[in-house]
Design a protein around this motif. Structure first.
Motif, PDB file in Angstrom:
ATOM      1  N   ALA A 125       0.836  -1.207   0.000  1.00 11.43           N
ATOM      2  CA  ALA A 125       0.000   0.000   0.000  1.00 11.43           C
ATOM      3  C   ALA A 125       0.870   1.256   0.000  1.00 11.43           C
ATOM      4  N   TYR A 126       1.931   1.233   0.802  1.00 10.68           N
ATOM      5  CA  TYR A 126       2.855   2.378   0.864  1.00 10.68           C
ATOM      6  C   TYR A 126       3.521   2.606  -0.494  1.00 10.68           C
ATOM      7  N   ILE A 127       3.987   1.531  -1.117  1.00 16.99           N
ATOM      8  CA  ILE A 127       4.678   1.635  -2.408  1.00 16.99           C
ATOM      9  C   ILE A 127       3.720   2.111  -3.498  1.00 16.99           C
ATOM     10  N   GLN A 128       2.476   1.661  -3.435  1.00 15.13           N
ATOM     11  CA  GLN A 128       1.473   2.146  -4.391  1.00 15.13           C
ATOM     12  C   GLN A 128       1.345   3.667  -4.304  1.00 15.13           C
ATOM     13  N   GLY A 129       1.319   4.174  -3.082  1.00 14.12           N
ATOM     14  CA  GLY A 129       1.224   5.618  -2.889  1.00 14.12           C
ATOM     15  C   GLY A 129       2.452   6.347  -3.393  1.00 14.12           C
ATOM     16  N   MET A 130       3.632   5.822  -3.065  1.00 16.22           N
ATOM     17  CA  MET A 130       4.882   6.472  -3.451  1.00 16.22           C
ATOM     18  C   MET A 130       5.130   6.416  -4.958  1.00 16.22           C
ATOM     19  N   SER A 131       4.564   5.410  -5.621  1.00 15.20           N
ATOM     20  CA  SER A 131       4.762   5.283  -7.070  1.00 15.20           C
ATOM     21  C   SER A 131       3.729   6.076  -7.864  1.00 15.20           C
ATOM     22  N   GLY A 132       2.841   6.791  -7.146  1.00 18.38           N
ATOM     23  CA  GLY A 132       1.866   7.642  -7.825  1.00 18.38           C
ATOM     24  C   GLY A 132       0.483   7.046  -7.959  1.00 18.38           C
ATOM     25  N   ASN A 133       0.322   5.770  -7.574  1.00 15.40           N
ATOM     26  CA  ASN A 133      -1.001   5.132  -7.641  1.00 15.40           C
ATOM     27  C   ASN A 133      -1.771   5.420  -6.350  1.00 15.40           C
ATOM     28  N   THR A 134      -2.045   6.712  -6.115  1.00 14.06           N
ATOM     29  CA  THR A 134      -2.602   7.109  -4.819  1.00 14.06           C
ATOM     30  C   THR A 134      -4.003   6.569  -4.568  1.00 14.06           C
ATOM     31  N   GLU A 135      -4.843   6.532  -5.595  1.00 10.85           N
ATOM     32  CA  GLU A 135      -6.198   6.002  -5.398  1.00 10.85           C
ATOM     33  C   GLU A 135      -6.151   4.518  -5.040  1.00 10.85           C
ATOM     34  N   LYS A 136      -5.249   3.803  -5.686  1.00  4.01           N
ATOM     35  CA  LYS A 136      -5.086   2.382  -5.381  1.00  4.01           C
ATOM     36  C   LYS A 136      -4.559   2.212  -3.958  1.00  4.01           C
ATOM     37  N   ALA A 137      -3.649   3.096  -3.565  1.00  2.00           N
ATOM     38  CA  ALA A 137      -3.108   3.055  -2.207  1.00  2.00           C
ATOM     39  C   ALA A 137      -4.205   3.321  -1.182  1.00  2.00           C
ATOM     40  N   LEU A 138      -5.051   4.311  -1.458  1.00  2.00           N
ATOM     41  CA  LEU A 138      -6.157   4.621  -0.544  1.00  2.00           C
ATOM     42  C   LEU A 138      -7.096   3.432  -0.397  1.00  2.00           C
ATOM     43  N   ASN A 139      -7.409   2.791  -1.517  1.00  2.00           N
ATOM     44  CA  ASN A 139      -8.273   1.603  -1.470  1.00  2.00           C
ATOM     45  C   ASN A 139      -7.640   0.494  -0.634  1.00  2.00           C
ATOM     46  N   SER A 140      -6.327   0.326  -0.810  1.00  2.00           N
ATOM     47  CA  SER A 140      -5.615  -0.707  -0.052  1.00  2.00           C
ATOM     48  C   SER A 140      -5.656  -0.406   1.443  1.00  2.00           C
ATOM     49  N   TYR A 141      -5.431   0.862   1.806  1.00  2.00           N
ATOM     50  CA  TYR A 141      -5.455   1.237   3.221  1.00  2.00           C
ATOM     51  C   TYR A 141      -6.859   1.108   3.820  1.00  2.00           C
ATOM     52  N   GLU A 142      -7.886   1.392   3.021  1.00  4.81           N
ATOM     53  CA  GLU A 142      -9.262   1.249   3.517  1.00  4.81           C
ATOM     54  C   GLU A 142      -9.566  -0.213   3.854  1.00  4.81           C
ATOM     55  N   VAL A 143      -9.080  -1.113   3.010  1.00  6.11           N
ATOM     56  CA  VAL A 143      -9.243  -2.546   3.279  1.00  6.11           C
ATOM     57  C   VAL A 143      -8.440  -2.941   4.521  1.00  6.11           C
ATOM     58  N   LEU A 144      -7.216  -2.412   4.617  1.00 10.22           N
ATOM     59  CA  LEU A 144      -6.350  -2.734   5.749  1.00 10.22           C
ATOM     60  C   LEU A 144      -6.915  -2.218   7.073  1.00 10.22           C
ATOM     61  N   MET A 145      -7.579  -1.067   7.040  1.00 11.18           N
ATOM     62  CA  MET A 145      -8.179  -0.527   8.265  1.00 11.18           C
ATOM     63  C   MET A 145      -9.290  -1.436   8.781  1.00 11.18           C
ATOM     64  N   GLN A 146      -9.972  -2.098   7.859  1.00 16.96           N
ATOM     65  CA  GLN A 146     -11.015  -3.047   8.262  1.00 16.96           C
ATOM     66  C   GLN A 146     -10.391  -4.345   8.781  1.00 16.96           C
TER      67      GLN A 146
END
Length: 217
Positions: A125-146
């Motif tokens: 999720a962190y790498i997705q954000g750092m590589s510019g795929n921020t929406e994908k990173a947000l989706n990943s973190y939302e799943v992880l928060m659950q």
């Protein structure tokens, strides 16, 4: 300074051992067809060479030369017993070297091998954000928060991505949740300062907002 010297010695000594193993391998390869060959000798030499590659990689990682470490971890994967460990460490070194393209590919493969691994999911999720795929990173973190509601680091990283893409109102909303759930979290002040900085300078992240919208489209 002592740790740096120790790491340098580790790399240097491993290079010497590697040269010795390589020389032995060449000598073995030059034997005539009538020469006596020890069963499994070639595979043992290959395994030993790969082990030395792993040690060299560890030394480079200690020296924070992550690009070189990743290179030697890749070589070390020739040893089957080291393959998974070397691959994981190679992926981590790609991320630390900010080579997010290779890091993303490596962590996606790791997740397929170990789909329940929390650390791999967080790193991806962190790498997705750092590589510019921020929406994908947000989706990943939302799943992880659950999945991991009691892990403050997931929420902290989610807020960081929101701040990064300029979604300040959402960042404020989740910061309040962080304060309520984890009042002793050491990242609260840093996040609050980052949000206030965004509010005071609303144009500072305009470029990132536009870039993120383009990638989302």
């Amino acid at each position: 300074m002592t740790n740096i010297n120790t790491s340098f010695k580790k790399v240097f000594f491993s290079f010497i051992c590697l040269m010795a193993f390589t020389a032995l391998s060449v000598t073995t390869g030059c034997q005539t067809s009538n020469a006596f060959k020890v069963p499994g000798e070639s595979s043992i030499i290959t395994k030993n060479i790969a082990s030395e590659y792993f040690t060299i990689a560890e030394g480079y990682a200690d020296l924070k030369k992550y690009d070189k470490a990743a290179e030697y971890y890749k070589y070390a994967m020739k040893n089957k017993s080291l393959r998974l460990s070397a691959y994981y460490k190679m992926a981590r070194c790609y991320a630390l070297a900010k080579d997010y393209k290779n890091a993303l590919e490596a962590y996606e493969k790791l997740l397929k091998l170990d789909p329940d691994n929390k650390e791999i999911k967080l790193s991806l999720a962190y790498i997705q954000g750092m590589s510019g795929n921020t929406e994908k990173a947000l989706n990943s973190y939302e799943v992880l928060m659950q999945e991991f509601p009691e892990d403050s680091s997931v929420l902290v990283n989610y807020i960081n991505v929101l701040i990064y893409i300029g979604r300040v109102e959402d960042a404020e909303k989740y910061l309040k949740i962080l304060i309520e759930k984890f009042p002793d979290c050491s990242e609260i002040k840093t996040l609050s300062d980052s949000i206030n900085s965004q509010i005071d300078n609303p144009d500072s992240n305009l470029g990132k907002k536009e870039e993120n919208q383009e990638k989302s489209n």
